[in-house]
Structures are given as structure tokens and as C-alpha cells.
Scaffold this motif. Sequence first.
Motif, PDB file in Angstrom:
ATOM      1  N   TRP A 189       0.856  -1.181   0.000  1.00 36.99           N
ATOM      2  CA  TRP A 189       0.000   0.000   0.000  1.00 36.99           C
ATOM      3  C   TRP A 189       0.886   1.223   0.000  1.00 36.99           C
ATOM      4  O   TRP A 189       1.487   1.573   1.016  1.00 36.99           O
ATOM      5  CB  TRP A 189      -0.899  -0.019   1.218  1.00 36.99           C
ATOM      6  CG  TRP A 189      -2.145   0.787   1.088  1.00 36.99           C
ATOM      7  CD1 TRP A 189      -2.506   1.594   0.059  1.00 36.99           C
ATOM      8  CD2 TRP A 189      -3.197   0.861   2.037  1.00 36.99           C
ATOM      9  NE1 TRP A 189      -3.727   2.153   0.312  1.00 36.99           N
ATOM     10  CE2 TRP A 189      -4.173   1.718   1.516  1.00 36.99           C
ATOM     11  CE3 TRP A 189      -3.404   0.281   3.280  1.00 36.99           C
ATOM     12  CZ2 TRP A 189      -5.338   2.016   2.201  1.00 36.99           C
ATOM     13  CZ3 TRP A 189      -4.561   0.563   3.952  1.00 36.99           C
ATOM     14  CH2 TRP A 189      -5.527   1.428   3.417  1.00 36.99           C
ATOM     15  N   ILE A 190       0.992   1.854  -1.153  1.00 34.47           N
ATOM     16  CA  ILE A 190       1.825   3.044  -1.330  1.00 34.47           C
ATOM     17  C   ILE A 190       0.938   4.144  -1.885  1.00 34.47           C
ATOM     18  O   ILE A 190       0.242   3.941  -2.872  1.00 34.47           O
ATOM     19  CB  ILE A 190       3.007   2.756  -2.285  1.00 34.47           C
ATOM     20  CG1 ILE A 190       3.861   1.610  -1.745  1.00 34.47           C
ATOM     21  CG2 ILE A 190       3.837   4.015  -2.495  1.00 34.47           C
ATOM     22  CD1 ILE A 190       4.932   1.107  -2.693  1.00 34.47           C
ATOM     23  N   ALA A 191       0.960   5.292  -1.228  1.00 30.46           N
ATOM     24  CA  ALA A 191       0.109   6.404  -1.647  1.00 30.46           C
ATOM     25  C   ALA A 191       0.864   7.714  -1.506  1.00 30.46           C
ATOM     26  O   ALA A 191       1.856   7.796  -0.777  1.00 30.46           O
ATOM     27  CB  ALA A 191      -1.161   6.440  -0.797  1.00 30.46           C
TER      28      ALA A 191
ATOM     29  N   LYS B   8       3.867   8.955   0.823  1.00 30.08           N
ATOM     30  CA  LYS B   8       4.902   9.890   0.388  1.00 30.08           C
ATOM     31  C   LYS B   8       4.332  11.306   0.358  1.00 30.08           C
ATOM     32  O   LYS B   8       3.256  11.520  -0.190  1.00 30.08           O
ATOM     33  CB  LYS B   8       5.407   9.494  -0.994  1.00 30.08           C
ATOM     34  CG  LYS B   8       6.037   8.119  -1.012  1.00 30.08           C
ATOM     35  CD  LYS B   8       6.400   7.731  -2.428  1.00 30.08           C
ATOM     36  CE  LYS B   8       7.343   6.558  -2.396  1.00 30.08           C
ATOM     37  NZ  LYS B   8       8.426   6.718  -3.341  1.00 30.08           N
ATOM     38  N   VAL B   9       5.087  12.250   0.930  1.00 30.14           N
ATOM     39  CA  VAL B   9       4.668  13.645   0.992  1.00 30.14           C
ATOM     40  C   VAL B   9       5.795  14.519   0.447  1.00 30.14           C
ATOM     41  O   VAL B   9       6.888  14.553   1.020  1.00 30.14           O
ATOM     42  CB  VAL B   9       4.336  14.074   2.439  1.00 30.14           C
ATOM     43  CG1 VAL B   9       3.987  15.555   2.495  1.00 30.14           C
ATOM     44  CG2 VAL B   9       3.212  13.225   3.016  1.00 30.14           C
TER      45      VAL B   9
ATOM     46  N   ASP C  18       7.050   9.258   4.311  1.00 32.50           N
ATOM     47  CA  ASP C  18       8.287   9.724   3.683  1.00 32.50           C
ATOM     48  C   ASP C  18       8.087  11.190   3.314  1.00 32.50           C
ATOM     49  O   ASP C  18       7.369  11.498   2.364  1.00 32.50           O
ATOM     50  CB  ASP C  18       8.575   8.880   2.442  1.00 32.50           C
ATOM     51  CG  ASP C  18       9.786   9.362   1.646  1.00 32.50           C
ATOM     52  OD1 ASP C  18      10.622  10.101   2.198  1.00 32.50           O
ATOM     53  OD2 ASP C  18       9.890   8.964   0.458  1.00 32.50           O
ATOM     54  N   LEU C  19       8.704  12.092   4.082  1.00 34.47           N
ATOM     55  CA  LEU C  19       8.679  13.521   3.779  1.00 34.47           C
ATOM     56  C   LEU C  19       9.923  13.801   2.939  1.00 34.47           C
ATOM     57  O   LEU C  19      11.046  13.675   3.425  1.00 34.47           O
ATOM     58  CB  LEU C  19       8.669  14.326   5.083  1.00 34.47           C
ATOM     59  CG  LEU C  19       7.421  14.090   5.934  1.00 34.47           C
ATOM     60  CD1 LEU C  19       7.717  14.298   7.403  1.00 34.47           C
ATOM     61  CD2 LEU C  19       6.299  14.992   5.485  1.00 34.47           C
ATOM     62  N   TRP C  20       9.728  14.148   1.675  1.00 37.58           N
ATOM     63  CA  TRP C  20      10.820  14.239   0.714  1.00 37.58           C
ATOM     64  C   TRP C  20      10.660  15.479  -0.158  1.00 37.58           C
ATOM     65  O   TRP C  20       9.666  16.197  -0.065  1.00 37.58           O
ATOM     66  CB  TRP C  20      10.850  12.981  -0.153  1.00 37.58           C
ATOM     67  CG  TRP C  20       9.643  12.870  -1.047  1.00 37.58           C
ATOM     68  CD1 TRP C  20       8.385  12.500  -0.694  1.00 37.58           C
ATOM     69  CD2 TRP C  20       9.593  13.194  -2.432  1.00 37.58           C
ATOM     70  NE1 TRP C  20       7.548  12.555  -1.789  1.00 37.58           N
ATOM     71  CE2 TRP C  20       8.262  12.980  -2.869  1.00 37.58           C
ATOM     72  CE3 TRP C  20      10.541  13.638  -3.352  1.00 37.58           C
ATOM     73  CZ2 TRP C  20       7.872  13.197  -4.183  1.00 37.58           C
ATOM     74  CZ3 TRP C  20      10.142  13.842  -4.658  1.00 37.58           C
ATOM     75  CH2 TRP C  20       8.815  13.620  -5.064  1.00 37.58           C
TER      76      TRP C  20
ATOM     77  N   VAL D 253      16.568   6.888  -1.495  1.00 41.11           N
ATOM     78  CA  VAL D 253      15.889   6.104  -0.468  1.00 41.11           C
ATOM     79  C   VAL D 253      14.496   5.644  -0.913  1.00 41.11           C
ATOM     80  O   VAL D 253      13.975   4.659  -0.390  1.00 41.11           O
ATOM     81  CB  VAL D 253      15.831   6.882   0.871  1.00 41.11           C
ATOM     82  CG1 VAL D 253      14.719   7.906   0.889  1.00 41.11           C
ATOM     83  CG2 VAL D 253      15.681   5.944   2.041  1.00 41.11           C
ATOM     84  N   SER D 254      13.910   6.295  -1.894  1.00 38.98           N
ATOM     85  CA  SER D 254      12.560   5.949  -2.326  1.00 38.98           C
ATOM     86  C   SER D 254      12.415   4.484  -2.728  1.00 38.98           C
ATOM     87  O   SER D 254      11.477   3.811  -2.272  1.00 38.98           O
ATOM     88  CB  SER D 254      12.114   6.867  -3.463  1.00 38.98           C
ATOM     89  OG  SER D 254      10.782   6.587  -3.801  1.00 38.98           O
ATOM     90  N   PRO D 255      13.310   3.912  -3.546  1.00 40.63           N
ATOM     91  CA  PRO D 255      13.176   2.484  -3.881  1.00 40.63           C
ATOM     92  C   PRO D 255      13.322   1.584  -2.648  1.00 40.63           C
ATOM     93  O   PRO D 255      12.653   0.555  -2.552  1.00 40.63           O
ATOM     94  CB  PRO D 255      14.305   2.226  -4.877  1.00 40.63           C
ATOM     95  CG  PRO D 255      14.685   3.557  -5.402  1.00 40.63           C
ATOM     96  CD  PRO D 255      14.385   4.545  -4.311  1.00 40.63           C
TER      97      PRO D 255
END
Length: 174
Positions: free
Chosen positions: A56-58, A110-111, A79-81, A91-93
Motif C-alpha cells: 500500500w503506497i500512496a 509519500k509527501v 516519507d517527507l521528501w 531512499v525511495s526504492p
Amino acid sequence: MSTSQEGRAHSGGRGPDGAGTSARTVSCAHCGRTNRVPAAAQGSPRCGNCRAPLPWIAEAGDADFGEIAEQASLPVLVDLWATWCGPCRMVSPALEQVAERLAGRIKLVKVDIDKSPGLARRFEVQAVPTLLILDQGRQVARQTGAAPANALRQWVDESLSASHGPAHSASRRP
């Protein structure tokens, strides 16, 4: 699930307020069937064909973070990026690998802090990437900086163990 250029998984476009759309397409690691996974829902996503848990990735922004992350029934890895951040892209992968390995047990949200300055202020982001673990909307862990997938998995497991018990225990499954 893959988010590479192969096109096996993707998220839709962006709404007028910069918020993510409602679903992402994911290929089941067990049977290969393509599934639509909503950004926000009760429970956790499962393959419509074989019922295996799906990662679950959003994406979330200022407008929809509460619905997507804070109201999630699973613990959330935030993930605040930023797009200009090299370590964030590295780091995302690794974060996606963690989400895949812990499918059915965590949600990755992800934000982009440049598009969501309210969340950047709220979480007092001083450097990116900044990673948070939210459990029922409550922050239980925080880490700043990039790390390899195995170190991130260990951090997530330890953070969830300290909060409610191990991420790999049967009690964490939907």
C-alpha cells in the motif's frame, strides 16, 4: 510491485489542489494480477484474484493527509521528501521494498514537502528525507536521512515493536 519505468505500477494524476488521486495500479507478487489500490480505505489491500496482501503506497498532501495517513487502519510509514533531494531519490526504492516486504502490515505515504508546506511545518522538517511512523495517527518514531532497505526494515520493525508489538507478528495482520 514495481514502480520502475516498466509501468507495472503507477499512480494517477494530481488533483487541482496538488493532492494525489484515489488509486494506484499494483501487480500482485503472488499471481501477477493487476489491482487498483485506493489511497484511502478501511482495512488493507488484497489481490482481487488470490487474496494475497498488496503493498500500500500512496501520495498525500496538505489537503488529504488526514484521510490517507492519519485515518489508516495500518501503521503508516511517512516519507517527507523533496524532488530536488538526491538522498530522497535514493531512499525511495528502499522504502518501496520495505512496503512490499511488509505488505498487509504497513502503508507507505509519500509527501512532497515543497507541495505540502503545511505538513513540513507541522512535522518540523529540518532536513529531507524525514521518515515518520504513525500508528493510529500518533507519531511513534522519527528518522532523518537516507538508509539502505535492510536498515529501514529494521527501524520499522523496532519502531512498531516499541509501539504495539512486532510488525511481523500475526496480530498485525488484517
